[in-house]
Write a protein that holds these residues in place. Structure first.
Motif, mmCIF file in Angstrom:
data_model
loop_
_atom_site.group_PDB
_atom_site.id
_atom_site.type_symbol
_atom_site.label_atom_id
_atom_site.label_comp_id
_atom_site.label_asym_id
_atom_site.label_seq_id
_atom_site.Cartn_x
_atom_site.Cartn_y
_atom_site.Cartn_z
ATOM 1 N N GLN A 27 0.854 -1.179 0.000
ATOM 2 C CA GLN A 27 0.000 0.000 0.000
ATOM 3 C C GLN A 27 0.893 1.234 0.000
ATOM 4 O O GLN A 27 1.886 1.288 0.717
ATOM 5 C CB GLN A 27 -0.902 0.013 1.225
ATOM 6 C CG GLN A 27 -1.873 1.176 1.200
ATOM 7 C CD GLN A 27 -2.873 1.117 2.350
ATOM 8 O OE1 GLN A 27 -2.825 0.241 3.187
ATOM 9 N NE2 GLN A 27 -3.778 2.068 2.370
ATOM 10 N N LYS A 46 2.268 4.582 1.051
ATOM 11 C CA LYS A 46 2.250 5.167 2.383
ATOM 12 C C LYS A 46 3.008 6.486 2.396
ATOM 13 O O LYS A 46 3.654 6.850 1.416
ATOM 14 C CB LYS A 46 2.818 4.181 3.410
ATOM 15 C CG LYS A 46 4.214 3.689 3.101
ATOM 16 C CD LYS A 46 4.579 2.517 3.993
ATOM 17 C CE LYS A 46 5.929 1.959 3.693
ATOM 18 N NZ LYS A 46 6.222 1.624 2.338
ATOM 19 N N THR A 47 2.928 7.177 3.515
ATOM 20 C CA THR A 47 3.616 8.449 3.680
ATOM 21 C C THR A 47 5.098 8.266 3.371
ATOM 22 O O THR A 47 5.715 7.308 3.821
ATOM 23 C CB THR A 47 3.419 8.960 5.125
ATOM 24 O OG1 THR A 47 2.021 9.107 5.346
ATOM 25 C CG2 THR A 47 4.105 10.291 5.331
ATOM 26 N N ASP A 92 6.258 7.799 0.278
ATOM 27 C CA ASP A 92 6.374 7.187 -1.051
ATOM 28 C C ASP A 92 6.124 8.226 -2.143
ATOM 29 O O ASP A 92 5.397 9.198 -1.942
ATOM 30 C CB ASP A 92 5.344 6.062 -1.228
ATOM 31 C CG ASP A 92 5.648 4.825 -0.404
ATOM 32 O OD1 ASP A 92 6.783 4.705 0.106
ATOM 33 O OD2 ASP A 92 4.744 3.980 -0.258
ATOM 34 N N TYR A 139 -5.163 10.204 -0.195
ATOM 35 C CA TYR A 139 -3.721 10.459 -0.231
ATOM 36 C C TYR A 139 -3.493 11.940 -0.485
ATOM 37 O O TYR A 139 -4.067 12.500 -1.418
ATOM 38 C CB TYR A 139 -3.056 9.656 -1.357
ATOM 39 C CG TYR A 139 -3.240 8.166 -1.203
ATOM 40 C CD1 TYR A 139 -2.288 7.412 -0.511
ATOM 41 C CD2 TYR A 139 -4.358 7.529 -1.716
ATOM 42 C CE1 TYR A 139 -2.470 6.050 -0.349
ATOM 43 C CE2 TYR A 139 -4.540 6.166 -1.551
ATOM 44 C CZ TYR A 139 -3.592 5.433 -0.872
ATOM 45 O OH TYR A 139 -3.772 4.079 -0.694
ATOM 46 N N THR A 170 -1.860 10.026 4.566
ATOM 47 C CA THR A 170 -2.910 9.119 4.092
ATOM 48 C C THR A 170 -3.972 9.015 5.183
ATOM 49 O O THR A 170 -3.682 9.193 6.365
ATOM 50 C CB THR A 170 -2.374 7.709 3.774
ATOM 51 O OG1 THR A 170 -1.895 7.108 4.977
ATOM 52 C CG2 THR A 170 -1.274 7.740 2.730
ATOM 53 N N ASN A 199 -7.478 6.480 6.026
ATOM 54 C CA ASN A 199 -8.275 5.325 5.645
ATOM 55 C C ASN A 199 -9.438 5.201 6.613
ATOM 56 O O ASN A 199 -9.220 4.974 7.804
ATOM 57 C CB ASN A 199 -7.393 4.073 5.696
ATOM 58 C CG ASN A 199 -8.121 2.812 5.276
ATOM 59 O OD1 ASN A 199 -9.335 2.780 5.145
ATOM 60 N ND2 ASN A 199 -7.361 1.753 5.070
#
Length: 162
Positions: free
Chosen positions: A14, A16-17, A19, A129, A140, A142
């Motif tokens: 997934q 993520k922060t 990336d 995001y 992010t 969720n």
């Protein structure tokens, strides 16, 4: 049809922060090709994945993004909603709720998989995001239940970038 231009993580990965945001192309609600590469590096991005047009939580989420749209514009951010609904559904959804931002059709869920957005049972996930001007994911969020919280989380993250 999604065109994946960047990299493809494994099915379990997934984004993520920290990336780099994957670059992709999808059709928008007007049937035009939207290429994320044209926007990465130019302005902050709010990319939110949602399950389905015209469902209760998804509609509240989209309308919340709409109601805060001027604030997003003041912060220089581009808002992009993505679901597997087709172009016609997005066009109708955007018109019905006067949505001023881009909705992208991901019918094969290739971009959803590229980002590693998890499913909840059989329902596609709801993940937002926040991407900075350098194309790096800085936040992010969720949450399946609270679509409106995606907007507050997004605005807070954008303000911290100022």
């Amino acid at each position: 049809m999604a065109i994946l231009n960047f990299w493809s993580p494994s099915a379990d990965a997934q984004i993520k922060t920290g990336d780099k945001v994957p670059v992709f192309s999808l059709q928008d609600q007007n049937g035009k090709t939207f290429d994320l590469a044209n926007y990465v590096g130019k302005q902050p991005l709010v990319i939110y994945f949602y399950p389905k047009d015209e469902t209760s939580v998804c509609t509240k989420e989209a309308c919340s993004f709409r109601d805060s749209y001027e604030e997003f514009k003041k912060l220089g951010a581009l808002v992009i909603g993505i679901s597997s609904d087709d172009v016609a559904s997005h066009k109708s959804f955007a018109a019905h709720h006067q949505l001023p931002f881009t909705l992208l059709s991901d019918p094969d869920q290739k971009v959803r998989k590229l980002f590693g957005v998890p499913k909840t049972f059989v329902i596609p996930g709801r993940v937002t995001y926040i991407v900075d001007k350098k194309g790096i994911v800085v936040h992010t969020f969720n949450s399946m239940r609270d679509g409106e919280k995606h907007v507050t989380e997004s605005l807070e993250a954008l303000r911290k970038m100022q």
